[in-house]
Scaffold this motif. Structure first.
Motif, short mmCIF file in Angstrom:
data_model
loop_
_atom_site.label_atom_id
_atom_site.label_comp_id
_atom_site.label_asym_id
_atom_site.label_seq_id
_atom_site.Cartn_x
_atom_site.Cartn_y
_atom_site.Cartn_z
N CYS A 12 0.79 -1.16 -0.03
CA CYS A 12 -0.16 -0.24 0.07
C CYS A 12 0.73 1.14 0.04
CB CYS A 12 -1.01 -0.11 1.24
SG CYS A 12 0.05 0.22 2.75
N LEU A 16 -1.07 4.44 4.70
CA LEU A 16 -2.18 3.89 4.68
C LEU A 16 -2.29 2.24 5.31
CD1 LEU A 16 -3.97 4.58 1.14
CD2 LEU A 16 -4.37 5.61 3.51
N ALA A 19 -5.18 1.75 7.62
CA ALA A 19 -6.51 1.48 6.83
C ALA A 19 -6.55 0.36 6.10
CB ALA A 19 -6.47 2.63 6.05
N THR A 54 -7.99 -0.55 -0.76
CA THR A 54 -6.88 0.25 -0.02
C THR A 54 -5.46 -0.24 -0.62
OG1 THR A 54 -7.11 -0.84 1.93
CG2 THR A 54 -8.44 1.23 1.67
N VAL A 194 -6.02 5.52 -2.38
CA VAL A 194 -6.21 6.70 -1.38
C VAL A 194 -7.69 7.18 -1.41
CG1 VAL A 194 -5.44 9.09 -0.87
CG2 VAL A 194 -3.57 7.34 -1.85
N ALA A 197 -9.48 4.58 0.77
CA ALA A 197 -9.16 4.94 2.21
C ALA A 197 -9.92 6.03 2.68
CB ALA A 197 -7.56 4.93 2.44
N ARG A 336 -3.29 12.22 9.21
CA ARG A 336 -2.60 11.17 8.93
C ARG A 336 -1.63 11.58 7.57
NH1 ARG A 336 -5.69 5.94 7.57
NH2 ARG A 336 -6.10 5.96 9.81
N LEU A 338 0.82 10.84 4.50
CA LEU A 338 1.01 9.86 3.43
C LEU A 338 2.35 10.16 2.57
CD1 LEU A 338 -2.71 9.63 1.93
CD2 LEU A 338 -1.62 8.33 3.87
#
Length: 362
Positions: A12, A16, A19, A54, A194, A197, A336, A338
């Protein structure tokens, strides 16, 4: 009859992993073994059609051993690893989990490693890939010259992380992040895992009105539909080309797309329950319409159309945007970070602050 557990690895976008692990557990038939850098290792039973929205990709664990040394002579151990794979059992597990039969028309493999070594990724790929292809009776495609593999080749991956060497076989025909609906793309289009998610973080419910005020190619709204069918999906974009792309990608799905300015949305106050958005802050797409030079208008419109119990899941390029959210009465509930194609955006969950209950003192 005893059910056989199968080991898998889902890859991923960095950030993530929680998730993805949550989505895996929600299948109801999986157990998480490990959460690492950009991947989640898990076990599940046979005969389970696994679709993780996800995930960038999902692999069957073909073989695992201690990582090898840093010298070219150590590559022989990886060739032995390829010879030890039970190809028949791997093919059965792949088929049982909804993958294609056999290993397609050939073998291609992608390798990665951590640490300094005297061999290249192509040395690893060729040494292992040729063994796998010979054992399966199929042609081998080398990635050394940059040519894409012919259609139908099975995708393998080998990772060396300093502790373990893991040989993996892609579960599906193609990487999980490549969506069949993504027929038309435009600049700034969102990576589908994304978007998935974000839709999952919104905790959608049937009957809710879901808005993307800068919908682009429609990825967020389409992923919202696949997450929870039965919502009312509304998208606006100031660019007619984007609106056309979104309609093409959505096809027969219940997604309504209209030409509209995110700085002056054609919606009543408190009209939507959820907002999902990747706004055009100038990283890939410049703001247009009323947002050009006045990005704060986006925040005011977001606060205006969202219901009191509403929720917004947005992607921001930096933390500075949180000040605008607070100024219009929206509080960040979760943030969060990324790692996405060289950038470090923030995935932000916003809600209106709940009024505090007054305690009755005695």
């Amino acid at each position: 009859m005893r059910t056989r557990r199968v080991f898998l690895v889902a890859r991923c976008v960095r950030g993530l992993e929680p998730a993805l692990a949550t989505e895996i557990l929600r299948t109801g038939s999986a157990t998480i073994d490990r959460i690492g850098h950009r991947e989640v290792g898990f076990r599940t039973d046979d005969h389970h059609d696994l679709r993780l929205r996800t995930a960038d990709d999902v692999f069957l664990l073909a073989h695992r051993r201690d990582d090898i040394g840093p010298h070219k002579r150590d590559l022989a151990a990886l060739a032995e690893m390829a010879r030890a794979v039970d190809l028949d059992a791997l093919a059965r597990a792949r088929r049982a989990h909804g993958g294609p039969p056999g290993f397609g028309g050939g073998v291609e493999i992608s390798a990665s490693f951590l640490g300094r070594r005297t061999y290249s990724r192509y040395d690893i790929e060729d040494g292992v890939g040729r063994v796998l292809a010979e054992r399966a009776g199929l042609p081998y495609h080398t990635r050394r010259h940059g040519d894409p593999p012919p259609p139908g080749h099975s995708g393998w991956r080998l990772t060396l992380d300093g502790t373990h060497a893991c040989l993996l076989l892609r579960l599906g025909h193609r990487p999980a992040h490549r969506r069949a609906y993504k027929n038309t793309t435009i600049a700034g289009t969102l990576h589908p895992p994304v978007a998935a998610a974000m839709a999952q973080a919104a905790e959608l419910r049937p009957g809710q009105r879901v808005l993307d005020p800068c919908c682009g190619a429609g990825t967020l709204l389409i992923e919202a539909h696949h997450t929870v069918p039965g919502t009312t999906l509304l998208g606006f974009d100031v660019d007619p080309v984007a609106c056309q792309a979104a309609r093409r990608n959505a096809g027969p799905l219940p997604v309504t797309v209209g030409h509209g300015d995110a700085g002056a949305l054609p919606l009543a106050d408190r009209a939507v329950d959820r907002v999902l958005c990747n706004p055009p802050w100038g990283a890939q797409v410049d703001a247009a319409g009323r947002l050009a030079g006045h990005p704060e208008r986006w925040w005011h419109e977001l606060a205006r159309v969202l219901t009191d119990e509403g929720r917004a899941i947005v992607l921001l390029p930096e933390a500075g945007g949180l000040g605008h959210a607070l100024a219009v009465g929206l509080a960040p509930v979760q943030v969060r970070q990324l790692s996405l194609f060289g950038s470090r955006p923030l995935l932000v969950h916003l809600e209106r602050p709940r009024p505090r209950r007054r305690s009755s003192g005695r």
